[in-house]
Scaffold this active site. Structure first.
Site, PDB file in Angstrom:
ATOM      1  N   ARG A  92      37.266  31.375  45.254  1.00  0.00           N
ATOM      2  CA  ARG A  92      38.045  31.924  44.222  1.00  0.00           C
ATOM      3  C   ARG A  92      39.545  32.559  44.771  1.00  0.00           C
ATOM      4  NH1 ARG A  92      34.364  36.304  41.096  1.00  0.00           N
ATOM      5  NH2 ARG A  92      36.327  37.594  41.173  1.00  0.00           N
TER       6      ARG A  92
ATOM      7  N   ARG B  32      40.361  44.873  46.034  1.00  0.00           N
ATOM      8  CA  ARG B  32      39.307  44.995  44.789  1.00  0.00           C
ATOM      9  C   ARG B  32      38.612  46.039  45.185  1.00  0.00           C
ATOM     10  NH1 ARG B  32      37.152  39.101  44.989  1.00  0.00           N
ATOM     11  NH2 ARG B  32      35.635  39.806  43.402  1.00  0.00           N
TER      12      ARG B  32
ATOM     13  N   ARG C 188      32.163  33.482  50.145  1.00  0.00           N
ATOM     14  CA  ARG C 188      31.841  32.700  48.977  1.00  0.00           C
ATOM     15  C   ARG C 188      32.603  31.446  48.266  1.00  0.00           C
ATOM     16  NH1 ARG C 188      31.523  36.686  43.585  1.00  0.00           N
ATOM     17  NH2 ARG C 188      33.503  37.017  43.663  1.00  0.00           N
TER      18      ARG C 188
ATOM     19  N   ARG D  63      35.040  48.667  33.495  1.00  0.00           N
ATOM     20  CA  ARG D  63      35.545  48.694  34.605  1.00  0.00           C
ATOM     21  C   ARG D  63      36.148  49.940  35.188  1.00  0.00           C
ATOM     22  NH1 ARG D  63      34.918  43.198  36.859  1.00  0.00           N
ATOM     23  NH2 ARG D  63      36.132  42.964  38.651  1.00  0.00           N
TER      24      ARG D  63
ATOM     25  N   LYS E 238      26.328  41.109  40.859  1.00  0.00           N
ATOM     26  CA  LYS E 238      26.135  41.139  39.442  1.00  0.00           C
ATOM     27  C   LYS E 238      26.166  39.686  38.732  1.00  0.00           C
ATOM     28  CE  LYS E 238      29.932  43.453  38.956  1.00  0.00           C
ATOM     29  NZ  LYS E 238      30.561  43.553  40.233  1.00  0.00           N
TER      30      LYS E 238
HETATM   31  P1  AMP Z   1      35.095  39.707  38.643  1.00  0.00           P
HETATM   32  O1  AMP Z   1      34.855  38.394  38.319  1.00  0.00           O
HETATM   33  O2  AMP Z   1      34.334  40.536  37.675  1.00  0.00           O
HETATM   34  O3  AMP Z   1      35.233  40.010  39.864  1.00  0.00           O
HETATM   35  O4  AMP Z   1      36.504  40.023  37.954  1.00  0.00           O
HETATM   36  C1  AMP Z   1      37.748  39.240  38.578  1.00  0.00           C
HETATM   37  C2  AMP Z   1      39.133  39.842  38.029  1.00  0.00           C
HETATM   38  O5  AMP Z   1      39.082  39.864  36.786  1.00  0.00           O
HETATM   39  C3  AMP Z   1      39.020  41.461  38.579  1.00  0.00           C
HETATM   40  O6  AMP Z   1      39.686  41.625  40.035  1.00  0.00           O
HETATM   41  C4  AMP Z   1      40.062  41.991  37.327  1.00  0.00           C
HETATM   42  O7  AMP Z   1      41.488  41.599  37.728  1.00  0.00           O
HETATM   43  C5  AMP Z   1      39.918  40.889  36.171  1.00  0.00           C
HETATM   44  N1  AMP Z   1      38.807  41.801  35.187  1.00  0.00           N
HETATM   45  C6  AMP Z   1      37.559  41.491  35.134  1.00  0.00           C
HETATM   46  N2  AMP Z   1      36.872  42.457  34.528  1.00  0.00           N
HETATM   47  C7  AMP Z   1      37.836  43.309  33.961  1.00  0.00           C
HETATM   48  C8  AMP Z   1      37.927  44.396  33.376  1.00  0.00           C
HETATM   49  N3  AMP Z   1      36.589  45.029  32.578  1.00  0.00           N
HETATM   50  N4  AMP Z   1      38.833  45.276  33.058  1.00  0.00           N
HETATM   51  C9  AMP Z   1      40.102  44.728  33.615  1.00  0.00           C
HETATM   52  N5  AMP Z   1      40.057  43.608  34.558  1.00  0.00           N
HETATM   53  C10 AMP Z   1      39.124  43.087  34.702  1.00  0.00           C
END
Ligand code: AMP
Length: 217
Positions: free
Chosen positions: A160, A171, A127, A88, A13
């Site tokens: 990360r 996740r 990654r 999400r 994404k």
């Molecule tokens: P990502 O970078 O999209 O993989 O997001 C990393 C982390 O940020 C996720 O595992 C959540 O803990 C938090 N996060 C990102 N987007 C959301 C969302 N829309 N709602 C809740 N938590 C989020």
């Protein structure tokens, strides 16, 4: 172009959002990235979000929704946006729908990237990211020229905090339980365009652009 990118962690994404944002001249809005930036700056929001992110679970909806709403009202988002990582879960999906109506806006399409479980785990655990310029690498699939050093800006690469195997598994579970139902939610609204996220990056981008152009005709 008012787009949502949907797909599991590691489906590409972020990579596709960045390319599509350049192509359509719209901002790439990643909720995960906003949380990480806040964490890097040591803000209250960042410190709060970290408790959830480190466990691989979602940050509370009200916090995330308010953050997205604020971001969508900024001037660069008036001609469109590409959302990566939001909504999400179904509650965020419902809330987002009302938010868009209130703001007098509506989604053009939901881009759904499909990738198998093993590929996701390999991609996420391998990654590496540049904390300085945001460039993304993979230890095996897309390594930097000098191990551990960013090709673009020369900074030391990092993993990360939530890309460790244990957190990745959590996740993916959270994705299956909370995020995957959004595919049906948006299918009912006729918005979903599905793509094979295992194809090479440039092929996925080309397919998405073609799909979106078809939808606009
Ligand atoms: P990502 O970078 O999209 O993989 O997001 C990393 C982390 O940020 C996720 O595992 C959540 O803990 C938090 N996060 C990102 N987007 C959301 C969302 N829309 N709602 C809740 N938590 C989020």
């Amino acid at each position: 172009m008012e787009l949502v990118l949907l797909g599991p962690p590691g489906s590409g994404k972020g990579t596709q959002a960045k390319l599509l944002a350049e192509r359509f001249l719209i901002p790439h809005i990643s909720t995960g990235e906003i949380f990480r930036k806040n964490l890097g700056e040591g803000t209250e929001l960042g410190l709060m979000a970290r408790r959830y992110m480190d466990q691989g679970v979602l940050v509370p909806d009200d916090v995330t929704e308010a953050m997205v709403r604020q971001r969508l009202t900024e001037s660069d988002a008036q001609n469109g946006f590409i959302l990566d990582g939001f909504p999400r879960n179904l509650a965020q999906g419902e809330h987002f729908e009302s938010m868009l109506t209130e703001l007098g806006r509506s989604l053009t399409a939901v881009i759904y990237l499909v990738v198998g479980r093993k590929t996701l785990i390999d991609r996420l655990t391998g990654r590496r990211v540049c904390p300085q310029c945001g460039a993304v690498y993979h230890l095996i699939l897309d390594p930097p020229k000098r191990p551990g050093v960013c090709d673009v800006c020369g900074s030391a690469l990092e993993q990360r905090r939530d890309d460790t195997e244990e957190t990745v598994i959590k996740r993916l579970e959270v994705y299956d339980q909370e995020t995957a139902p959004l595919v049906a939610f948006y299918r009912r609204r006729g918005l979903v365009q599905e793509f094979d996220g295992e194809a090479p990056v440039e092929v996925v981008t080309r397919d998405i652009v073609q799909g979106l152009e078809g939808a606009r005709d």
